[in-house]
Structure formats: C-alpha cells, structure tokens
Design a protein around this motif. Structure first.
Motif, mmCIF file in Angstrom:
data_model
loop_
_atom_site.group_PDB
_atom_site.id
_atom_site.type_symbol
_atom_site.label_atom_id
_atom_site.label_comp_id
_atom_site.label_asym_id
_atom_site.label_seq_id
_atom_site.Cartn_x
_atom_site.Cartn_y
_atom_site.Cartn_z
ATOM 1 N N LYS A 3 -4.888 -4.050 -2.745
ATOM 2 C CA LYS A 3 -4.959 -2.825 -1.937
ATOM 3 C C LYS A 3 -4.903 -1.592 -2.856
ATOM 4 O O LYS A 3 -4.631 -1.716 -4.072
ATOM 5 N N TYR A 43 -7.985 -4.624 10.333
ATOM 6 C CA TYR A 43 -6.633 -4.726 10.888
ATOM 7 C C TYR A 43 -6.610 -4.695 12.415
ATOM 8 O O TYR A 43 -5.592 -4.342 13.001
ATOM 9 N N GLU A 45 -6.194 -6.856 14.636
ATOM 10 C CA GLU A 45 -5.106 -7.611 15.289
ATOM 11 C C GLU A 45 -3.836 -6.763 15.431
ATOM 12 O O GLU A 45 -2.947 -7.083 16.216
ATOM 13 N N HIS A 46 -3.741 -5.683 14.640
ATOM 14 C CA HIS A 46 -2.546 -4.835 14.681
ATOM 15 C C HIS A 46 -2.784 -3.509 15.418
ATOM 16 O O HIS A 46 -1.956 -2.596 15.331
ATOM 17 N N PHE A 51 2.707 0.886 13.597
ATOM 18 C CA PHE A 51 2.352 1.224 12.209
ATOM 19 C C PHE A 51 0.849 1.226 11.960
ATOM 20 O O PHE A 51 0.411 1.413 10.824
ATOM 21 N N LEU A 55 -1.204 2.111 8.512
ATOM 22 C CA LEU A 55 -1.838 0.982 7.824
ATOM 23 C C LEU A 55 -3.308 1.299 7.520
ATOM 24 O O LEU A 55 -3.796 1.064 6.400
ATOM 25 N N ARG A 79 -0.991 -17.479 0.143
ATOM 26 C CA ARG A 79 0.021 -16.796 0.965
ATOM 27 C C ARG A 79 1.405 -16.993 0.335
ATOM 28 O O ARG A 79 2.219 -16.071 0.338
ATOM 29 N N THR A 85 5.629 -10.493 4.003
ATOM 30 C CA THR A 85 4.988 -9.205 4.325
ATOM 31 C C THR A 85 5.851 -8.037 3.872
ATOM 32 O O THR A 85 5.346 -7.073 3.284
ATOM 33 N N ARG A 96 4.415 -9.916 -4.230
ATOM 34 C CA ARG A 96 5.164 -8.826 -3.581
ATOM 35 C C ARG A 96 6.609 -8.772 -4.062
ATOM 36 O O ARG A 96 7.171 -7.692 -4.240
ATOM 37 N N VAL A 103 7.186 -2.158 2.713
ATOM 38 C CA VAL A 103 6.212 -2.888 3.551
ATOM 39 C C VAL A 103 4.907 -2.101 3.706
ATOM 40 O O VAL A 103 3.841 -2.686 3.889
ATOM 41 N N ASN A 106 2.532 -2.802 0.051
ATOM 42 C CA ASN A 106 2.803 -4.184 -0.392
ATOM 43 C C ASN A 106 1.666 -4.804 -1.219
ATOM 44 O O ASN A 106 1.556 -6.007 -1.342
ATOM 45 N N ALA A 110 -3.729 -10.984 2.032
ATOM 46 C CA ALA A 110 -4.277 -12.345 1.928
ATOM 47 C C ALA A 110 -4.495 -12.891 3.334
ATOM 48 O O ALA A 110 -3.626 -12.756 4.205
HETATM 49 P P1 DAT Z 1 0.480 -9.665 5.899
HETATM 50 O O1 DAT Z 1 -0.124 -8.542 5.102
HETATM 51 O O2 DAT Z 1 1.603 -10.337 5.160
HETATM 52 O O3 DAT Z 1 -0.553 -10.643 6.408
HETATM 53 P P2 DAT Z 1 0.652 -8.707 8.646
HETATM 54 O O4 DAT Z 1 -0.708 -9.286 8.874
HETATM 55 O O5 DAT Z 1 1.723 -9.079 9.608
HETATM 56 O O6 DAT Z 1 1.182 -9.017 7.184
HETATM 57 O O7 DAT Z 1 0.557 -7.110 8.656
HETATM 58 C C1 DAT Z 1 -0.497 -6.459 7.994
HETATM 59 C C2 DAT Z 1 0.047 -5.294 7.242
HETATM 60 O O8 DAT Z 1 0.628 -4.370 8.153
HETATM 61 C C3 DAT Z 1 1.176 -5.628 6.261
HETATM 62 O O9 DAT Z 1 0.691 -6.054 5.009
HETATM 63 C C4 DAT Z 1 1.904 -4.328 6.174
HETATM 64 C C5 DAT Z 1 1.765 -3.748 7.567
HETATM 65 N N1 DAT Z 1 2.948 -4.059 8.379
HETATM 66 C C6 DAT Z 1 3.251 -5.245 8.943
HETATM 67 N N2 DAT Z 1 4.418 -5.182 9.610
HETATM 68 C C7 DAT Z 1 4.861 -3.915 9.459
HETATM 69 C C8 DAT Z 1 6.006 -3.195 9.891
HETATM 70 N N3 DAT Z 1 6.939 -3.778 10.646
HETATM 71 N N4 DAT Z 1 6.128 -1.899 9.520
HETATM 72 C C9 DAT Z 1 5.196 -1.284 8.761
HETATM 73 N N5 DAT Z 1 4.086 -1.904 8.318
HETATM 74 C C10 DAT Z 1 3.918 -3.196 8.655
#
Ligand code: DAT
Ligand code: MG
Length: 143
Positions: A3, A43, A45-46, A51, A55, A79, A85, A96, A103, A106, A110
């Motif tokens: 990143k 991203y 899915e988030h 956040f 992100l 992983r 994470t 990490r 967070v 990070n 992956a």
């Molecule tokens: P990973 O990157 O380990 O696959 P993830 O898919 O759950 O983790 O989340 C994607 C990214 O979002 C992660 O690298 C950092 C950010 N993130 C995840 N949980 C968070 C949180 N609780 N607060 C802030 N950022 C977060």
C-alpha cells in the motif's frame, strides 16, 4: 499489494524479498496510483463500515505495488506472513507485526480467499500481464 505507506517508507524490496524467500512465485507486478473508482471497487465489502472513507483515501494517497503471487496454499501462507489486520495484534515476525503499528497504516493488502483473489486480480491486471513460468528452485522448495 504494498500500500502507499509501504511504498513511501521504502518497504517494497523487503516485502518482495520475504515473498520470494518463502518460495512463493511472483507472476504479476506493477505500480499503480489507485483512483477513486478502483479504491471503491477494491474495498466494496467494507462500504458500510465507519472507516470506509479513510480507507479509500489511504489507498488513493500514493503509488501502490499490486502483485499476483502463486504457490501451493499461497493465500493462506501469505495471510499468515502478513499478520493480523490490526498491527498491534500482529505477531512479531509477520510483515505487519514487524513494520507497522496503526490499523489505518498497515502497509500491505492480501486477498483472503480464492474468490476475493480472483476479483482483486481482475481489478489490477489483464490476463496478458500474468506470467506462466517455472522457478528454477521449485524442485528444492517442493518435495
Ligand atoms: P485485511 O486488510 O487484513 O484483509 P480487512 O479486509 O478486514 O483487513 O479490512 C481492510 C482494511 O480496512 C484493513 O487493512 C484496514 C482497514 N480496517 C479494517 N478494520 C478497521 C478498523 N476497525 N478501523 C480502521 N480501519 C480498519
Ligand atoms: Mg481483507
């Protein structure tokens, strides 16, 4: 993917070295400055998480190095190498756990499943950019 913070902090070589030394194979690699549309897709899915906008801004904040890594159980192995994470919870010895604290910074992404890997590879690579080759050390890495 390394990143933007990993690129800015000069961690690209270290991260690639760890992947190569483990015996995993790099079959695709490039530099990209992620745009808004790509960030949202990566991203998605988030999208409903609090956040999400941080992100998206983070991944857009500079060049990243996406890679396609191949090998037996590559997703699981990578992983584990990446670590938790939240870097505060990541084991020492993981990427990490060794190189970051926050967070929101990070340093690596992956893929977490074959499905997400397929989707994420298609975001960053054309089929023609992926190399099909044998590494000369494969008979020494695998019995
Ligand atoms: P990973 O990157 O380990 O696959 P993830 O898919 O759950 O983790 O989340 C994607 C990214 O979002 C992660 O690298 C950092 C950010 N993130 C995840 N949980 C968070 C949180 N609780 N607060 C802030 N950022 C977060
Ligand atoms: Mg994830």
């Amino acid at each position: 993917m390394v990143k933007p913070d990993g690129v800015q902090r000069g961690m690209v070589g270290e991260i690639i070295s760890r992947i190569e030394q483990r015996g995993l194979k790099i079959v695709g690699l490039k530099a990209v400055w992620v745009d808004d549309k790509t960030a949202m897709e990566h991203y998605k899915e988030h999208a409903n998480k609090p956040f999400f906008s941080d992100l998206v801004n983070y991944i857009k904040s500079g060049p990243s190095i996406p890679m396609v890594i191949e090998g037996r159980d590559a997703i699981t192995i990578l992983r584990k190498m990446v670590g938790a994470t939240n870097p505060e919870e990541a084991q020492v010895g993981t990427i990490r756990g060794d190189f970051c604290i926050d967070v929101g910074r990070n340093i690596v992404h992956a893929s977490d499943s074959p499905e997400s890997a397929k989707m994420e590879i298609s975001i960053y690579f054309d089929e023609s950019e992926l190399m099909d080759y044998t590494r000369i050390d494969e008979k020494w890495v695998f019995e």
